[in-house]
Enzyme design. Structure first.
Site, PDB file in Angstrom:
ATOM      1  N   LYS A   1       0.927  -1.050  -0.050  1.00  0.00           N
ATOM      2  CA  LYS A   1       0.137   0.008   0.008  1.00  0.00           C
ATOM      3  C   LYS A   1       0.958   1.238  -0.151  1.00  0.00           C
ATOM      4  O   LYS A   1       0.655   2.128  -0.673  1.00  0.00           O
ATOM      5  CB  LYS A   1      -0.883   0.126   1.207  1.00  0.00           C
ATOM      6  CG  LYS A   1      -1.940   1.031   1.144  1.00  0.00           C
ATOM      7  CD  LYS A   1      -2.696   1.106   2.471  1.00  0.00           C
ATOM      8  CE  LYS A   1      -3.773  -0.010   2.370  1.00  0.00           C
ATOM      9  NZ  LYS A   1      -4.620   0.176   3.500  1.00  0.00           N
TER      10      LYS A   1
ATOM     11  N   GLU B   1      10.340  -5.991   3.408  1.00  0.00           N
ATOM     12  CA  GLU B   1      10.485  -7.058   2.898  1.00  0.00           C
ATOM     13  C   GLU B   1      10.168  -6.933   1.387  1.00  0.00           C
ATOM     14  O   GLU B   1      10.885  -7.446   0.533  1.00  0.00           O
ATOM     15  CB  GLU B   1       9.824  -8.149   3.493  1.00  0.00           C
ATOM     16  CG  GLU B   1      10.394  -8.285   5.009  1.00  0.00           C
ATOM     17  CD  GLU B   1       9.268  -7.718   5.814  1.00  0.00           C
ATOM     18  OE1 GLU B   1       9.222  -7.955   7.225  1.00  0.00           O
ATOM     19  OE2 GLU B   1       8.867  -6.576   5.553  1.00  0.00           O
TER      20      GLU B   1
ATOM     21  N   GLY C   1      -5.020  -5.364   5.485  1.00  0.00           N
ATOM     22  CA  GLY C   1      -4.263  -6.265   4.535  1.00  0.00           C
ATOM     23  C   GLY C   1      -4.645  -7.553   4.683  1.00  0.00           C
ATOM     24  O   GLY C   1      -4.720  -8.414   3.490  1.00  0.00           O
ATOM     25  N   ARG C   2      -5.164  -8.246   5.818  1.00  0.00           N
ATOM     26  CA  ARG C   2      -5.400  -9.721   5.915  1.00  0.00           C
ATOM     27  C   ARG C   2      -6.994  -9.749   5.292  1.00  0.00           C
ATOM     28  O   ARG C   2      -7.421 -11.083   5.347  1.00  0.00           O
ATOM     29  CB  ARG C   2      -5.568 -10.181   7.183  1.00  0.00           C
ATOM     30  CG  ARG C   2      -6.389  -9.360   8.420  1.00  0.00           C
ATOM     31  CD  ARG C   2      -5.659  -9.780   9.727  1.00  0.00           C
ATOM     32  NE  ARG C   2      -5.943  -8.915  10.762  1.00  0.00           N
ATOM     33  CZ  ARG C   2      -5.556  -7.721  11.460  1.00  0.00           C
ATOM     34  NH1 ARG C   2      -4.517  -7.416  10.586  1.00  0.00           N
ATOM     35  NH2 ARG C   2      -6.181  -6.919  12.253  1.00  0.00           N
TER      36      ARG C   2
ATOM     37  N   GLU D   1      -3.620 -12.381  14.107  1.00  0.00           N
ATOM     38  CA  GLU D   1      -3.473 -10.841  14.031  1.00  0.00           C
ATOM     39  C   GLU D   1      -4.636  -9.973  14.356  1.00  0.00           C
ATOM     40  O   GLU D   1      -4.259  -9.102  14.759  1.00  0.00           O
ATOM     41  CB  GLU D   1      -2.902 -10.774  12.461  1.00  0.00           C
ATOM     42  CG  GLU D   1      -2.072  -9.152  12.500  1.00  0.00           C
ATOM     43  CD  GLU D   1      -1.349  -9.066  10.947  1.00  0.00           C
ATOM     44  OE1 GLU D   1      -0.187  -9.273  10.963  1.00  0.00           O
ATOM     45  OE2 GLU D   1      -2.052  -8.746  10.236  1.00  0.00           O
TER      46      GLU D   1
ATOM     47  N   HIS E   1      -0.694 -38.096  10.208  1.00  0.00           N
ATOM     48  CA  HIS E   1       0.479 -38.660  10.512  1.00  0.00           C
ATOM     49  C   HIS E   1       1.653 -37.698  10.896  1.00  0.00           C
ATOM     50  O   HIS E   1       2.668 -37.909  11.034  1.00  0.00           O
ATOM     51  CB  HIS E   1       1.141 -39.253   8.978  1.00  0.00           C
ATOM     52  CG  HIS E   1      -0.063 -40.543   8.559  1.00  0.00           C
ATOM     53  ND1 HIS E   1       0.180 -41.833   9.001  1.00  0.00           N
ATOM     54  CD2 HIS E   1      -0.977 -40.462   7.666  1.00  0.00           C
ATOM     55  CE1 HIS E   1      -0.549 -42.438   8.362  1.00  0.00           C
ATOM     56  NE2 HIS E   1      -1.445 -41.703   7.727  1.00  0.00           N
TER      57      HIS E   1
ATOM     58  N   LYS F   1       9.716  -4.454  13.890  1.00  0.00           N
ATOM     59  CA  LYS F   1      10.337  -3.844  12.681  1.00  0.00           C
ATOM     60  C   LYS F   1      11.175  -2.600  13.022  1.00  0.00           C
ATOM     61  O   LYS F   1      12.109  -2.204  12.590  1.00  0.00           O
ATOM     62  CB  LYS F   1       8.963  -3.325  11.813  1.00  0.00           C
ATOM     63  CG  LYS F   1       8.542  -4.199  10.853  1.00  0.00           C
ATOM     64  CD  LYS F   1       6.998  -3.770  10.401  1.00  0.00           C
ATOM     65  CE  LYS F   1       6.683  -4.935   9.450  1.00  0.00           C
ATOM     66  NZ  LYS F   1       5.358  -4.335   8.574  1.00  0.00           N
TER      67      LYS F   1
END
Length: 538
Positions: free
Chosen positions: A219, A225, A280-281, A366, A398, A511
């Site tokens: 945004k 990153e 964001g999510r 979050e 498993h 951050k």
């Protein structure tokens, strides 16, 4: 006018769910329910499934294996009413600033609303801008798919690389994997998120610079990153194609920072914005979903939106006792706060949904992993969001199912499965669904000492709750329903816990410290002594 301290304190206490009469009533009820075993509840009621399941538009929600009696849900619904879930729901859909810490509306639901249904927020019809962005996305997707938009050397673009992190990666990646059988022939989609150089390096090995389109999802266009990976991709492209002008043909951006996008070399016409009321999510429905639209085609992307809108309508209009997101949320609150279970496992019995548990980790943890209320008070009287983890069945059986069955912690599970398979090979899908049903039954029923022939190692305590979600198949429509269902479930739980599910201040401190270490301004940090050991050996 500033409220008096006494008024603030009074208001805060009324927002605390654990101070309500219904909360105390639920605590007493939970003590009674714990004396009953789910296995015995089934034995006492042959129609238990009929009483504890509901359906909506091709989706079936079976909660009969939850540790509840006929009296539990009415009490939980009273709690939802006490905490004004219905009022907050109306505020969200109307565009009120329910993200109180950032003074923002929460309107991801508007992104899947029919474009001809106006929605006025602060006197402006926000559907107009949504329509414009969606039209531009469609035009670009069509251009890539029909070959009218080509790369710098005139070749068709067949590799799509989404560069983002968090919600700009997990949602689109999950959807593209889930809908892989719907992928347009000749298109292959990649996702790069980790700042570890190995992630971008391994992706670049698989693609041809002449036929690759990079999507930079940030945004602000400053996400550390994402921009590190975007810069590496840009340098790689220029190195192979020999001209800075190639960037404008091979990069697009999902951002709102046009000066930074232009400075990077991206054509401003290929910047697809989204509003600050898109978290964001919750953003895969916005231009962040461009990788999805390029992967499966814009018509199918809109079908994904239609499925989510179907769940929005159900969430808005269904009575609370038949409302799947509300029921799922209340059962989660019951397990977390009254039965004391601190985790939940998400178990999709479909390989295409292998990224769904990771997506829900972010969506839930979050959003609701917080210890401060909307009122700014530390939460001390009750627990908030649970630990979320999962893996597709039958792989999980498993791996960690041993703990689910016989561990000392009880972990409620969501079993999720399509009734039909995209790949009906032999008896594979029959085996898959049989395993899912058997696991849910075994967790609930257990095995007594006598049933284990006196061998205590083979005793299963049972009494372990689960939900089952069934739908017709992994289609764009049903996937849209599924994602919106969990979004609304997360929202309802946040309201009941009196927290803001739409900020994420918990990701910021790390951050800030990383930037301090990078700049050398880290003298007050305890880890300064280890820094020399992180340097490359001479």
């Amino acid at each position: 006018m500033t409220a008096s301290p006494n008024l603030q304190t009074s208001q805060m206490s009324t927002n605390n769910p654990s101070k309500t009469a219904i909360w105390n009533h639920l605590k007493s009820h939970a003590a009674d329910v714990k004396t009953h075993n789910i296995r015995d509840l089934f034995a006492a009621d042959s129609a238990r499934f009929d009483h504890f399941h509901t359906r909506h538009d091709g989706l079936l929600f079976d909660y009969s294996r939850q540790h509840i009696t006929a009296d539990t849900l009415p009490l939980l619904i009273d709690l939802a009413k006490e905490m004004d879930v219905e009022g907050w729901r109306e505020k969200m859909f109307n565009g009120d600033a329910i993200n109180t810490t950032e003074n923002r509306a929460v309107l991801h639901t508007a992104l899947r609303r029919p474009l001809d249904q106006a929605l006025n927020v602060n006197g402006e019809n926000i559907m107009s801008d949504i329509q414009t962005v969606r039209a531009n996305m469609r035009a670009f997707c069509d251009g890539v798919h029909d070959g009218s938009w080509t790369g710098f050397t005139g070749k068709r673009l067949t590799s799509i690389v989404n560069i983002g992190i968090g919600g700009s990666d997990l949602g689109p990646y999950m959807v593209c994997e889930a809908l892989k059988s719907w992928q347009i022939e000749g298109i292959k989609t990649y996702f790069v998120s980790n700042v570890d150089g190995s992630h971008i390096a391994e992706t670049l090995k698989q693609i041809d610079p002449e036929t690759t389109l990079f999507l930079v999802a940030s945004k602000t266009f400053t996400t550390q990153e994402t921009m590190a990976n975007a810069d590496t991709a840009k340098n790689w492209l220029i190195e192979h194609l020999g001209d800075n002008a190639a960037v404008a043909k091979h990069f697009a951006a999902m951002s709102t920072n046009e000066p930074a996008v232009s400075a990077f070399g991206i054509n401003p016409d290929l910047m697809f914005p989204f509003e600050n009321w898109v978290g964001g999510r919750f953003s895969l429905w916005s231009s962040i979903g461009l990788s999805i639209a390029l992967s499966i085609g814009f018509d199918q992307f809109e079908t994904l939106l239609d499925g989510a809108y179907s769940m929005d309508q159900h969430f808005q209009t269904a009575p609370l006792e038949e409302n799947i997101p509300v029921l799922m949320a209340l059962l989660g609150v019951w397990n977390r706060n009254f039965l004391g279970y601190d985790a939940q496992s998400i178990l999709p019995y479909d390989q295409y949904l292998h990224r769904f548990p990771a997506f829900l980790q972010q969506l839930d943890m979050e959003s609701n992993g917080k210890h401060v209320s909307r009122d700014g008070e530390e939460i001390k009287d009750y627990e908030t969001g649970p630990i979320i983890f999962g893996e597709p069945g039958t792989n999980g059986q498993h791996a960690f199912f041993q703990l689910l069955h016989q561990g000392t912690s009880i972990i409620p599970c969501d079993f999720i499965a399509p009734i039909t398979s995209q790949n009906p090979l032999g008896d594979h899908h029959k085996l898959l669904l049989t395993n899912m049903l058997a696991q849910a039954e075994a967790m609930m029923r257990g095995r007594t000492l006598s049933e284990a022939n006196g061998n205590p190692q083979k005793v299963f305590e049972g009494n372990r709750p689960s939900n089952i979600l069934l739908f017709d198949g992994i289609t764009p429509y049903h996937l849209g329903q599924l994602v919106a269902l969990y979004e609304h479930k997360t929202f309802v739980q946040g309201i009941i816990w009196n927290i803001n599910s739409f900020d994420q201040f918990g990701v910021e401190l790390g951050k800030e410290m990383a930037n301090a270490i990078l700049s050398g301004d880290n003298k007050d940090m305890s880890n300064i002594g280890i820094l020399p050991f992180l340097q490359k050996p001479s």
